[in-house]
Write a protein that holds these residues in place. Sequence first.
Motif, PDB file in Angstrom:
ATOM      1  N   LYS A   1      -5.180   8.678   5.888  1.00  0.00           N
ATOM      2  CA  LYS A   1      -5.861   7.488   6.018  1.00  0.00           C
ATOM      3  C   LYS A   1      -7.096   7.522   5.076  1.00  0.00           C
ATOM      4  O   LYS A   1      -7.371   6.475   4.577  1.00  0.00           O
ATOM      5  CB  LYS A   1      -6.650   7.485   7.578  1.00  0.00           C
ATOM      6  CG  LYS A   1      -7.508   8.450   7.688  1.00  0.00           C
ATOM      7  CD  LYS A   1      -7.963   8.705   9.264  1.00  0.00           C
ATOM      8  CE  LYS A   1      -8.803   9.724   9.701  1.00  0.00           C
ATOM      9  NZ  LYS A   1      -9.152   9.905  10.704  1.00  0.00           N
ATOM     10  N   TYR A   2      -7.474   8.776   4.565  1.00  0.00           N
ATOM     11  CA  TYR A   2      -8.477   8.539   3.627  1.00  0.00           C
ATOM     12  C   TYR A   2      -7.887   8.121   1.994  1.00  0.00           C
ATOM     13  O   TYR A   2      -8.686   7.639   1.324  1.00  0.00           O
ATOM     14  CB  TYR A   2      -9.095   9.989   3.462  1.00  0.00           C
ATOM     15  CG  TYR A   2      -9.805  10.442   4.682  1.00  0.00           C
ATOM     16  CD1 TYR A   2     -10.811   9.802   5.044  1.00  0.00           C
ATOM     17  CD2 TYR A   2      -9.239  11.468   5.175  1.00  0.00           C
ATOM     18  CE1 TYR A   2     -11.626  10.087   6.173  1.00  0.00           C
ATOM     19  CE2 TYR A   2      -9.644  11.917   6.429  1.00  0.00           C
ATOM     20  CZ  TYR A   2     -10.984  11.263   7.027  1.00  0.00           C
ATOM     21  OH  TYR A   2     -11.634  11.421   8.184  1.00  0.00           O
TER      22      TYR A   2
ATOM     23  N   LYS B   1       1.031  -1.203  -0.198  1.00  0.00           N
ATOM     24  CA  LYS B   1      -0.018   0.070  -0.031  1.00  0.00           C
ATOM     25  C   LYS B   1       0.869   1.194  -0.088  1.00  0.00           C
ATOM     26  O   LYS B   1       0.635   2.366  -0.664  1.00  0.00           O
ATOM     27  CB  LYS B   1      -0.935   0.049   1.306  1.00  0.00           C
ATOM     28  CG  LYS B   1      -1.853  -1.084   0.809  1.00  0.00           C
ATOM     29  CD  LYS B   1      -2.889  -0.854   2.211  1.00  0.00           C
ATOM     30  CE  LYS B   1      -4.054  -2.061   2.259  1.00  0.00           C
ATOM     31  NZ  LYS B   1      -4.832  -2.231   3.381  1.00  0.00           N
TER      32      LYS B   1
ATOM     33  N   GLU C   1      -5.883   5.613   1.776  1.00  0.00           N
ATOM     34  CA  GLU C   1      -5.960   4.115   1.876  1.00  0.00           C
ATOM     35  C   GLU C   1      -7.432   3.849   1.923  1.00  0.00           C
ATOM     36  O   GLU C   1      -7.848   2.711   1.144  1.00  0.00           O
ATOM     37  CB  GLU C   1      -5.482   3.938   3.123  1.00  0.00           C
ATOM     38  CG  GLU C   1      -4.974   2.443   3.124  1.00  0.00           C
ATOM     39  CD  GLU C   1      -4.409   1.887   4.510  1.00  0.00           C
ATOM     40  OE1 GLU C   1      -4.743   1.038   5.224  1.00  0.00           O
ATOM     41  OE2 GLU C   1      -3.051   2.496   4.839  1.00  0.00           O
ATOM     42  N   GLN C   2      -8.346   4.423   2.714  1.00  0.00           N
ATOM     43  CA  GLN C   2      -9.630   4.254   2.821  1.00  0.00           C
ATOM     44  C   GLN C   2     -10.378   4.060   1.225  1.00  0.00           C
ATOM     45  O   GLN C   2     -11.036   3.247   1.078  1.00  0.00           O
ATOM     46  CB  GLN C   2     -10.500   5.235   3.710  1.00  0.00           C
ATOM     47  CG  GLN C   2     -11.875   4.840   3.698  1.00  0.00           C
ATOM     48  CD  GLN C   2     -12.625   6.119   4.392  1.00  0.00           C
ATOM     49  OE1 GLN C   2     -11.991   6.597   5.539  1.00  0.00           O
ATOM     50  NE2 GLN C   2     -14.105   6.096   4.387  1.00  0.00           N
ATOM     51  N   TYR C   3      -9.979   4.906   0.297  1.00  0.00           N
ATOM     52  CA  TYR C   3     -10.565   4.826  -0.739  1.00  0.00           C
ATOM     53  C   TYR C   3      -9.783   4.549  -2.035  1.00  0.00           C
ATOM     54  O   TYR C   3     -10.157   4.827  -3.214  1.00  0.00           O
ATOM     55  CB  TYR C   3     -10.982   6.782  -1.280  1.00  0.00           C
ATOM     56  CG  TYR C   3     -12.231   6.934  -0.392  1.00  0.00           C
ATOM     57  CD1 TYR C   3     -13.530   6.853  -0.666  1.00  0.00           C
ATOM     58  CD2 TYR C   3     -12.006   7.904   0.722  1.00  0.00           C
ATOM     59  CE1 TYR C   3     -14.821   7.487  -0.211  1.00  0.00           C
ATOM     60  CE2 TYR C   3     -13.030   8.363   1.781  1.00  0.00           C
ATOM     61  CZ  TYR C   3     -14.325   8.258   1.121  1.00  0.00           C
ATOM     62  OH  TYR C   3     -15.459   8.457   1.731  1.00  0.00           O
ATOM     63  N   LYS C   4      -8.716   3.731  -1.453  1.00  0.00           N
ATOM     64  CA  LYS C   4      -7.797   3.040  -2.256  1.00  0.00           C
ATOM     65  C   LYS C   4      -7.316   4.153  -3.589  1.00  0.00           C
ATOM     66  O   LYS C   4      -7.547   3.788  -4.587  1.00  0.00           O
ATOM     67  CB  LYS C   4      -8.531   1.836  -2.858  1.00  0.00           C
ATOM     68  CG  LYS C   4      -8.680   0.818  -1.938  1.00  0.00           C
ATOM     69  CD  LYS C   4      -9.377  -0.337  -2.439  1.00  0.00           C
ATOM     70  CE  LYS C   4      -9.637  -1.374  -1.141  1.00  0.00           C
ATOM     71  NZ  LYS C   4     -10.377  -1.119  -0.093  1.00  0.00           N
TER      72      LYS C   4
END
Length: 139
Positions: free
Chosen positions: A86-87, A2, A89-92
């Motif tokens: 973090k967003y 990631k 990662e959250q929304y890829k």
Amino acid sequence: MKRNGMILALLVCFSTVWGCKSDAGKSATAESDKKTTKAKITFVELGSVNCIPCKAMQPVMKAIEEKYGDQIQVVFYDVWKPDQKKYAEQYKVRLIPTQVFLDAGGIEFFRHEGFFPEAEIDKLLQSHGLKPVNKENKT
């Protein structure tokens, strides 16, 4: 893996733009209590105030928010800020800017990467039942 994806996204932004200069900028949050009614669509913009294509999206987001009023909630996350990474990662997120459109139930129904012209966003929103509320801005 990631982390490599985020590094790639940053490289794409810098490779498509000559440089980025710092700008204070403001970000909205999903917890924004600006809207008192439930929006039909949430427009999530994932970018950075330091990325030139992302900066170009700022007036587009403002125009969309004004044009559709309470029918839409526009949220901006600066994914280069430590508290908002973090967003990404959250929304890829693969590159910035990325636009994610969510229905009233929070389900993603459309995604776009790169600068997204206002006229194209209008077509998308109107195809999902939104109508401009401000006649002066109607396309």
